[in-house]
Design a protein around this motif. Structure first.
Motif, PDB file in Angstrom:
ATOM      1  N   GLU A   1     -18.121   0.997  -6.491  1.00 54.16           N
ATOM      2  CA  GLU A   1     -19.441   0.439  -6.184  1.00 54.16           C
ATOM      3  C   GLU A   1     -19.305  -0.817  -5.342  1.00 54.16           C
ATOM      4  O   GLU A   1     -18.534  -1.718  -5.658  1.00 54.16           O
ATOM      5  CB  GLU A   1     -20.175   0.115  -7.490  1.00 54.16           C
ATOM      6  N   SER A   2     -20.057  -0.894  -4.250  1.00 53.17           N
ATOM      7  CA  SER A   2     -19.847  -1.954  -3.280  1.00 53.17           C
ATOM      8  C   SER A   2     -20.203  -3.333  -3.808  1.00 53.17           C
ATOM      9  O   SER A   2     -19.711  -4.329  -3.311  1.00 53.17           O
ATOM     10  CB  SER A   2     -20.660  -1.666  -2.011  1.00 53.17           C
ATOM     11  N   GLY A   3     -21.069  -3.431  -4.815  1.00 53.91           N
ATOM     12  CA  GLY A   3     -21.455  -4.736  -5.316  1.00 53.91           C
ATOM     13  C   GLY A   3     -20.470  -5.357  -6.266  1.00 53.91           C
ATOM     14  O   GLY A   3     -20.619  -6.515  -6.634  1.00 53.91           O
ATOM     15  N   ALA A   4     -19.448  -4.619  -6.689  1.00 56.23           N
ATOM     16  CA  ALA A   4     -18.463  -5.160  -7.616  1.00 56.23           C
ATOM     17  C   ALA A   4     -17.589  -6.196  -6.913  1.00 56.23           C
ATOM     18  O   ALA A   4     -17.386  -6.127  -5.704  1.00 56.23           O
ATOM     19  CB  ALA A   4     -17.599  -4.022  -8.170  1.00 56.23           C
ATOM     20  N   PRO A   5     -17.056  -7.158  -7.648  1.00 54.52           N
ATOM     21  CA  PRO A   5     -16.204  -8.175  -7.019  1.00 54.52           C
ATOM     22  C   PRO A   5     -14.954  -7.587  -6.377  1.00 54.52           C
ATOM     23  O   PRO A   5     -14.346  -6.655  -6.906  1.00 54.52           O
ATOM     24  CB  PRO A   5     -15.827  -9.080  -8.199  1.00 54.52           C
ATOM     25  N   VAL A   6     -14.592  -8.151  -5.230  1.00 53.23           N
ATOM     26  CA  VAL A   6     -13.341  -7.789  -4.575  1.00 53.23           C
ATOM     27  C   VAL A   6     -12.239  -8.628  -5.210  1.00 53.23           C
ATOM     28  O   VAL A   6     -12.303  -9.859  -5.197  1.00 53.23           O
ATOM     29  CB  VAL A   6     -13.394  -8.060  -3.062  1.00 53.23           C
ATOM     30  N   VAL A   7     -11.232  -7.978  -5.764  1.00 48.69           N
ATOM     31  CA  VAL A   7     -10.141  -8.738  -6.364  1.00 48.69           C
ATOM     32  C   VAL A   7      -8.913  -8.793  -5.463  1.00 48.69           C
ATOM     33  O   VAL A   7      -8.088  -9.701  -5.585  1.00 48.69           O
ATOM     34  CB  VAL A   7      -9.763  -8.186  -7.756  1.00 48.69           C
ATOM     35  N   LYS A   8      -8.805  -7.840  -4.545  1.00 51.25           N
ATOM     36  CA  LYS A   8      -7.645  -7.843  -3.654  1.00 51.25           C
ATOM     37  C   LYS A   8      -7.943  -6.990  -2.427  1.00 51.25           C
ATOM     38  O   LYS A   8      -8.514  -5.912  -2.540  1.00 51.25           O
ATOM     39  CB  LYS A   8      -6.424  -7.314  -4.403  1.00 51.25           C
ATOM     40  N   LEU A   9      -7.558  -7.507  -1.276  1.00 51.29           N
ATOM     41  CA  LEU A   9      -7.556  -6.732  -0.040  1.00 51.29           C
ATOM     42  C   LEU A   9      -6.105  -6.389   0.258  1.00 51.29           C
ATOM     43  O   LEU A   9      -5.219  -7.231   0.126  1.00 51.29           O
ATOM     44  CB  LEU A   9      -8.149  -7.555   1.106  1.00 51.29           C
ATOM     45  N   LEU A  10      -5.851  -5.139   0.621  1.00 50.18           N
ATOM     46  CA  LEU A  10      -4.503  -4.694   0.947  1.00 50.18           C
ATOM     47  C   LEU A  10      -4.436  -4.355   2.432  1.00 50.18           C
ATOM     48  O   LEU A  10      -5.342  -3.701   2.961  1.00 50.18           O
ATOM     49  CB  LEU A  10      -4.137  -3.468   0.117  1.00 50.18           C
ATOM     50  N   ALA A  11      -3.391  -4.809   3.087  1.00 55.11           N
ATOM     51  CA  ALA A  11      -3.233  -4.577   4.520  1.00 55.11           C
ATOM     52  C   ALA A  11      -1.862  -3.966   4.766  1.00 55.11           C
ATOM     53  O   ALA A  11      -0.840  -4.514   4.326  1.00 55.11           O
ATOM     54  CB  ALA A  11      -3.373  -5.884   5.301  1.00 55.11           C
ATOM     55  N   TYR A  12      -1.835  -2.845   5.497  1.00 54.63           N
ATOM     56  CA  TYR A  12      -0.574  -2.133   5.758  1.00 54.63           C
ATOM     57  C   TYR A  12      -0.349  -1.983   7.254  1.00 54.63           C
ATOM     58  O   TYR A  12      -1.269  -1.660   8.001  1.00 54.63           O
ATOM     59  CB  TYR A  12      -0.616  -0.746   5.108  1.00 54.63           C
ATOM     60  N   HIS A  13       0.904  -2.223   7.667  1.00 51.27           N
ATOM     61  CA  HIS A  13       1.265  -1.980   9.065  1.00 51.27           C
ATOM     62  C   HIS A  13       2.488  -1.081   9.106  1.00 51.27           C
ATOM     63  O   HIS A  13       3.477  -1.327   8.404  1.00 51.27           O
ATOM     64  CB  HIS A  13       1.550  -3.278   9.810  1.00 51.27           C
ATOM     65  N   PRO A  14       2.466  -0.021   9.923  1.00 52.32           N
ATOM     66  CA  PRO A  14       3.559   0.951   9.912  1.00 52.32           C
ATOM     67  C   PRO A  14       4.827   0.500  10.626  1.00 52.32           C
ATOM     68  O   PRO A  14       5.894   1.104  10.420  1.00 52.32           O
ATOM     69  CB  PRO A  14       2.952   2.171  10.626  1.00 52.32           C
ATOM     70  N   ASP A  15       4.758  -0.533  11.438  1.00 50.52           N
ATOM     71  CA  ASP A  15       5.899  -0.884  12.294  1.00 50.52           C
ATOM     72  C   ASP A  15       6.485  -2.270  12.047  1.00 50.52           C
ATOM     73  O   ASP A  15       7.678  -2.486  12.281  1.00 50.52           O
ATOM     74  CB  ASP A  15       5.500  -0.775  13.768  1.00 50.52           C
ATOM     75  N   LEU A  16       5.671  -3.223  11.629  1.00 53.59           N
ATOM     76  CA  LEU A  16       6.165  -4.588  11.452  1.00 53.59           C
ATOM     77  C   LEU A  16       7.086  -4.681  10.238  1.00 53.59           C
ATOM     78  O   LEU A  16       6.999  -3.878   9.302  1.00 53.59           O
ATOM     79  CB  LEU A  16       4.991  -5.546  11.272  1.00 53.59           C
ATOM     80  N   THR A  17       7.965  -5.687  10.244  1.00 55.93           N
ATOM     81  CA  THR A  17       8.791  -5.938   9.071  1.00 55.93           C
ATOM     82  C   THR A  17       7.928  -6.578   7.989  1.00 55.93           C
ATOM     83  O   THR A  17       6.952  -7.277   8.304  1.00 55.93           O
ATOM     84  CB  THR A  17       9.962  -6.871   9.382  1.00 55.93           C
ATOM     85  N   PRO A  18       8.251  -6.372   6.719  1.00 57.50           N
ATOM     86  CA  PRO A  18       7.418  -6.943   5.652  1.00 57.50           C
ATOM     87  C   PRO A  18       7.272  -8.458   5.744  1.00 57.50           C
ATOM     88  O   PRO A  18       6.146  -8.973   5.692  1.00 57.50           O
ATOM     89  CB  PRO A  18       8.158  -6.519   4.381  1.00 57.50           C
ATOM     90  N   ASP A  19       8.365  -9.180   5.887  1.00 57.62           N
ATOM     91  CA  ASP A  19       8.272 -10.636   5.945  1.00 57.62           C
ATOM     92  C   ASP A  19       7.645 -11.113   7.250  1.00 57.62           C
ATOM     93  O   ASP A  19       6.926 -12.126   7.277  1.00 57.62           O
ATOM     94  CB  ASP A  19       9.648 -11.271   5.751  1.00 57.62           C
TER      95      ASP A  19
END
Length: 293
Positions: free
Chosen positions: A167-185
């Motif tokens: 449900e869109s009105g619920a609080p956002v607790v975390k946004l996750l962002a993924y990139h297929p090519d960059l190094t993690p750090d």
């Protein structure tokens, strides 16, 4: 290998704070009999145990049978406190404001084209079409991050309020962002550079997957709040971790241990070192603590 690096333990620790994946949990995600016994014996000795994890409350079934007196877990990197004695019921939320989340999405789209996102709410997770999905959430809603974050409600901060999954009105607790090519750090450094004034960025995955929380929200800051409510000082806390999302917690705790399998930054930050998660490294130290009491 069963030895550990020397690290001074508090004379009478009152709380053990441990990460789960890569720390308390072995790679097969099944808590060992040795670790189960160590957790139970710690609480019998009057030392509380807090699970402090990036996992959402709905993924806490891996340890929910092994909580004892307190029953609370700090989840989603500090954004949620859940009562594991009550089916993972959320009792505290420290949300990521939706306007800040939208700013982060735009900044990362501009700085790192190809980034895809997921939005973790108190009610469940939703993904963008290209985001690598978790096997534990097969029925998630699929849409763009902009659509998933369009509702400015943020008003549903009552952790007991009923909402439908996604449900869109619920609080956002975390946004996750993924990139297929960059190094993690490298991705983490880039994100902090372009949007570090809008949110907190960390990571716990071996891939370039970032976890984004509200400003000031971390495992450490929520653990500090929970400890203050119990009259427990940082000097009375022993913490365990393995990845960058544990760094603040390990630095805050009076005594801290990096797992033998930990990220190099974690090994550098912790005051001590134990063996790997697959060798019951947390249990090894708990046994040493209890032997000294």
């Amino acid at each position: 290998m069963t030895s550990t690096d020397a690290s001074p333990l508090p004379a009478r620790p009152r709380l053990i704070a441990t990460d789960l994946d890569g720390t308390l949990l072995p790679d097969d995600k099944v808590v060992s009999a040795r670790t189960i016994a160590a957790l139970a014996n710690a609480e019998k000795a009057g030392v509380e145990v807090f699970f402090v994890t990036g996992r959402p409350p709905r993924w806490m079934d891996v340890v929910s049978a092994h909580v004892h007196g307190h029953g609370l877990a700090i989840c989603a990197n500090g954004a949620v406190v859940a009562d594991l004695h009550d089916g993972g019921k959320v009792v505290r939320v420290r949300p990521l404001p939706r306007d800040a989340a939208r700013d982060v999405v735009q900044a990362l789209r501009d700085a790192a084209p190809g980034t895809t996102f997921a939005v973790e709410l108190t009610t469940g997770i939703s993904y963008e079409p290209g985001y690598p999905r978790f096997d534990l959430d097969p029925g998630a809603t699929i849409d763009t991050a902009e659509e998933l974050l369009q509702d400015d409600a943020d008003a549903t901060t009552d952790p007991t309020a009923a909402s439908a999954p996604g449900e869109s009105g619920a609080p956002v607790v975390k946004l996750l962002a993924y990139h297929p090519d960059l190094t993690p750090d490298g991705f983490l450094t880039l994100a902090r550079t372009v949007a570090g004034d809008r949110a907190e960025f960390t990571r716990s995955s071996p891939s370039a997957l970032l976890e984004v929380s509200g400003l000031g929200v971390s495992k450490a800051s929520t653990l500090a709040l929970c400890c203050a409510e119990r009259g427990i000082s940082s000097d009375e806390v022993v913490a365990f971790g393995d990845m960058p999302n544990d760094l603040e917690m390990l630095s805050w705790a009076g005594t801290s241990y990096a797992m033998g399998n930990a990220h190099p930054d974690v090994l550098a930050a912790a005051s001590g070192r134990t063996v790997t998660n697959n060798e019951d490294g947390v249990a090894v130290i708990i046994e040493q603590i209890l032997a000294r009491l």
